[in-house]
Design an enzyme around this catalytic site. Structure first.
Site: not given
Ligand code: PLP
Length: 379
Positions: A98, A195
């Site tokens: 990420y 998320k």
């Protein structure tokens, strides 16, 4: 107890003062004490909050771990793990993780003398080769964002354990529904609860789960000392999100599968990155350590230009052009200019992240509608 049941009941005790079935949002900064030093286990809300406590218990239960800690964001959770280290310590991490994790490591923690080594963790022996006497932590992410590379968690744990090196796994993409790294030998699981755990694109939050009590105490000390704690309203939202994680993940996986196959058969699409394809290099490991393949897909167009990618990105209607992932609604993203813009272009291309790569977070709408939307956009 099976996961579907745990997801509903984890951390959800009726409120002791009223019997409220939903954990109340304890919107308070402090707690009245009966006498100096005599309290009900709650002194000040940076250290303890009942809404957060219920969520932290839920975090532990859904990852089949002993302890959970909640942070104000996913990167705050990662930040807390790196604060276990001291200047000179070395971290081995994945080379396509990420973008915000990469930024935190390179732009913040390198300045404090922590050394990060980036390797291709899909081959666990690369980790073995990078270990020195100073290595204290291995940080992996699987599947990776956005190339869906798979790292064999159990194989990495076999390397870290005998060397007394902590293994932390960013499990955001899989969610606890598809993969439980603690059971595969990881010491710490990290989630961006923003998320799939939250699931409704309405909260920023991070989570850490672990089994070792001493490690939990060290991380709790960092949590309260550095203060990156989530507010009670945010904790309530994630507690609520977790209840539907099971049904949502089933729908994400089903839609993901349908769309991945549709893209693969599309004449204008050059390559599809989804770990459920048998010719995906990580397929065998994904099949072994995950219960399904998820709803995250990346693809490249045959017309491999930024212009063509931009045309597709601005032509969808159901897929909204946005960063983030894991919500009920479908999102489309251009890693090179959005989520991964903080990685230098040269570095990005070297790691296989092309200019025209498009990432989808497939939501839980009807798959036929989503495919029609993509069909019109790819044209
Ligand atoms: C979003 C994300 C993070 C960072 O989490 P925030 O909640 O945005 O701070 C870390 N890892 C992965 C894989 C992510 O998708």
């Amino acid at each position: 107890m099976k996961l579907a049941t745990k997801l509903i009941h984890a951390g959800a005790e009726p409120d002791p003062s009223t019997g409220a079935i939903m954990t109340p949002i304890y919107q308070t900064s402090t707690y009245v004490q009966e006498a100096p030093g005599k309290n009900k286990g709650y002194e000040y809300a940076r250290s303890q909050n009942p809404t957060r406590a219920a969520l932290e218990e839920a975090y532990a239960i859904i990852e089949n771990g002993k302890f959970g800690l909640a942070f104000s964001s996913g990167v705050a959770a990662t930040d807390a793990v790196i604060k276990l280290l001291a200047p000179g310590d070395e971290v081995i991490c994945a080379n396509d993780m990420y973008g915000g994790t990469y930024r935190l490591f390179t732009k913040v923690f390198e300045r404090f003398g922590i050394v990060f080594k980036y390797v291709d963790t899909t081959n666990a022996s690369n980790i073995d080769d990078a270990i020195t006497t100073k290595t204290k932590l291995v940080w992996i992410e699987t599947p990776t964002n956005p190339l869906m590379n798979i790292t064999d968690i159990a194989a990495v744990a076999e390397i870290t354990k005998p060397n007394n090196i902590l293994l932390a796994v960013d499990n955001t993409f899989a969610s606890p529904f598809l993969q439980n790294p603690l059971e595969l030998g990881a010491d710490i699981v990290m989630h961006s609860a923003t998320k799939y755990l939250g699931g409704h694109s309405d909260v920023i939050q991070g989570a850490l789960m672990m089994n070792d009590a001493e490690l939990r105490d060290k991380l709790y000390f960092i949590q309260k000392s550095c203060g990156a704690v989530p507010g009670p309203m945010d904790c309530f939202l994630v507690l609520r999100g977790i209840k539907t994680l099971g049904v949502r993940m089933k729908a994400h996986c089903e839609n993901g599968k349908a769309i991945a196959h549709w893209l693969k058969n599309n004449a204008k699409v050059a390559k599809v990155y989804w770990p459920g394809f048998e010719d995906h290099p990580g397929y065998a490991v994904a099949k072994k350590q995950m219960s399904d393949f998820g709803g995250m897909i990346s693809f490249e167009l045959k017309n491999d230009s930024v212009e063509e990618a931009n045309r597709v990105l601005s032509s969808t209607h159901l897929f909204s052009l946005a960063e983030s992932l894991g919500g009920v609604e479908s999102l489309i993203n251009h890693p090179a200019s959005m989520t991964h813009a903080s990685i230098p272009r040269e570095e990005r291309i070297k790691n296989g992240l092309s200019d025209s790569l498009i990432r989808l977070s497939v939501g839980i709408e009807d798959a036929d509608d989503l495919i029609e939307d993509l069909n019109k956009a790819i044209g």
